[in-house]
Design a protein around this motif. Structure first.
Motif, short mmCIF file in Angstrom:
data_model
loop_
_atom_site.label_atom_id
_atom_site.label_comp_id
_atom_site.label_asym_id
_atom_site.label_seq_id
_atom_site.Cartn_x
_atom_site.Cartn_y
_atom_site.Cartn_z
N HIS A 24 24.02 -20.75 -52.66
CA HIS A 24 24.40 -20.76 -51.21
C HIS A 24 25.10 -22.17 -50.98
O HIS A 24 25.90 -22.45 -50.32
CB HIS A 24 23.22 -20.75 -50.38
CG HIS A 24 23.54 -21.04 -49.01
ND1 HIS A 24 23.35 -22.26 -48.29
CD2 HIS A 24 23.62 -19.97 -47.92
CE1 HIS A 24 23.60 -22.20 -47.18
NE2 HIS A 24 24.10 -20.89 -46.75
N HIS B 161 13.34 -27.24 -53.07
CA HIS B 161 13.69 -26.67 -51.54
C HIS B 161 13.57 -27.53 -50.72
O HIS B 161 14.18 -27.48 -49.59
CB HIS B 161 12.68 -25.38 -51.53
CG HIS B 161 13.34 -24.11 -52.22
ND1 HIS B 161 14.50 -23.21 -51.90
CD2 HIS B 161 12.61 -23.20 -53.12
CE1 HIS B 161 14.79 -22.51 -52.62
NE2 HIS B 161 13.57 -22.25 -53.24
N ALA C 244 20.84 -18.38 -44.12
CA ALA C 244 20.74 -18.83 -45.30
C ALA C 244 21.45 -17.72 -46.33
O ALA C 244 21.73 -18.07 -47.23
CB ALA C 244 19.32 -18.74 -45.85
N SER D 286 15.01 -25.50 -42.33
CA SER D 286 14.21 -24.83 -43.61
C SER D 286 13.24 -25.91 -44.28
O SER D 286 12.35 -25.71 -44.76
CB SER D 286 15.55 -24.82 -44.66
OG SER D 286 16.21 -25.89 -44.63
N THR E 284 19.62 -19.86 -53.71
CA THR E 284 19.68 -20.96 -52.61
C THR E 284 20.61 -22.05 -53.36
O THR E 284 21.35 -22.67 -52.45
CB THR E 284 18.49 -21.76 -52.26
OG1 THR E 284 17.64 -22.14 -53.60
CG2 THR E 284 17.44 -20.97 -51.49
#
Length: 403
Positions: free
Chosen positions: A78, A127, A203, A150, A75
């Motif tokens: 990303h 997160h 994602a 998310s 992540t």
């Protein structure tokens, strides 16, 4: 899809002018090496225990501890793929992510006992908070809906993570295993919300045709580097006998073969395959899953190296055999999935190799760990030689993705 404006929305304007990983991203990579090494050390506490139940339980612990670390790295990659990593806000997010990984890694020896909150809180904070920090820069962009989703899913899954933190031992591992599964599956489904259409982005989407594929390549190198680190440190602490020296040689050569098998040829042309893909969303999802499987396989292989270095001539244990042979087999399975992404075909050579490892488990059940490691290395060598034979006297194969 980039946004313009003087209020910071140009964070998204990274595109191909920032193709390679910057130094901050490489710093995150260094922390991940430490984190994966910590996973191997933690699993080794149980896989060599006297209680058979504890030994088998260690395999579940490997997944529960490694998957959150890998997912947090993905992540982060990303974010740096979509946003300009030269911007201060993005740099602070990357630094915070590296620190979170460091705190999680330092808690690994006691993650299922006294330091569970040190493992789970950085994961949850990063997160849930990172999308909230980036939302003001996403007006009119498809990422906005994705990040809102998310956060909602992160909040829901947080209840499972926190419930795991309130218990200990096997119960904590079970709840955390469910929680990380929810996180990854929900992301794969683009964090669905009943009654609302899925966003046109995910994602796994690759806005940059090169940056995120290159980060995945670097993720493989991180995992391979960790195996060398683990083997070297373990060998240092063992008597320098013929058996341990042979185990070190086998571990090193096997790591080289894993590297060779990955990069020929799918790993080598992955960036070109993604750039040529018609559907980057599907290509990104398939690429991400393939690399997760391969990294878990490599980490499992690293555990197998440590077993062989510590018990090269020890009595055979079923779980040890599963680790020594299963790690390379899992890596090869992930590599088969990558072959599908890049060339849209089934890699028969790797299927045969997995079948060979499975068949070899029967006679190796009575052999010491070093023999099993040698057999696994020979199977990997066979794959590498078959790849070399396929490439001989042929021009370099170009990617032909289906997506």
């Amino acid at each position: 899809m980039g946004l313009r404006g003087g209020d910071g929305r140009d964070l998204l304007e990274r595109r191909e002018d920032v193709r390679q990983a910057n130094f901050l991203e490489l710093f995150v990579d260094l922390v991940l090496v430490f984190a994966l090494a910590g996973v191997v050390d933690r699993v080794m506490q149980d896989v060599t225990a006297g209680d058979p139940l504890v030994r088998w339980r260690s395999l579940a612990y490997l997944l529960v501890l490694a998957m959150p670390l890998i997912w947090l790295w993905i992540t982060t990659a990303h974010i740096t793929s979509w946003f300009d990593p030269r911007r201060r806000k993005i740099q602070l997010i990357v630094l915070a992510s590296a620190f979170g990984l460091l705190v999680m890694a330092s808690s690994l020896p006691y993650a299922f006992a006294s330091r569970g909150w040190a493992f789970v809180l950085p994961y949850l904070i990063l997160h849930c908070a990172r999308p909230l920090i980036l939302l003001p820069n996403l007006h009119g962009h498809a990422l906005r809906d994705l990040y809102v989703r998310s956060v909602l899913w992160c909040t829901a899954a947080a209840a499972i993570w926190i419930a795991g933190g309130l218990v200990s031992g096997v119960a904590r591992a079970a709840l955390w295993g469910i929680a990380v599964t929810v996180d990854i599956v929900a992301a794969q489904l683009r964090w669905p919300i009943p009654g609302r259409a899925r966003p046109p982005i995910s994602a796994w989407a690759m806005d940059s045709g090169r940056h995120l594929p290159e980060r995945y390549q670097q993720l493989l190198m991180i995992a391979l580097g960790e195996t060398v680190l683990a083997a070297g440190i373990t060998f240092t602490d063992q008597p320098a006998t013929a058996a341990t020296s042979a185990a070190l040689v086998v571990a090193y050569l096997s790591t080289v073969l894993l590297w060779r098998i990955y990069f020929y040829r799918s790993g080598q042309v992955l960036t070109d395959a993604v750039a040529a893909a018609r559907d980057r969303l599907a290509a990104g999802r398939a690429t991400g899953i393939a690399h997760i499987v391969m990294v878990v396989g490599i980490v499992t292989t690293a555990v197998g190296y440590e077993i062989v270095l510590k018990q090269p001539g020890g009595r055979p244990e079923p779980v040890w055999l599963l680790v020594v042979l299963g790690g390379p087999a899992l890596f090869l399975y992930g590599r088969i999935r990558l072959e599908r992404v890049v060339f849209d075909r089934l890699s028969i050579r790797r299927v045969v190799a997995i079948a060979t490892l499975a068949a070899a488990a029967v006679p190796l059940y009575l052999a010491p760990p070093l023999v099993a490691a040698v057999v696994a290395a020979l199977v990997l060598l066979g794959v590498a030689l078959a790849d070399a034979g396929h490439a001989a006297r042929r021009p370099p194969e170009q990617p032909s993705p289906a997506h």
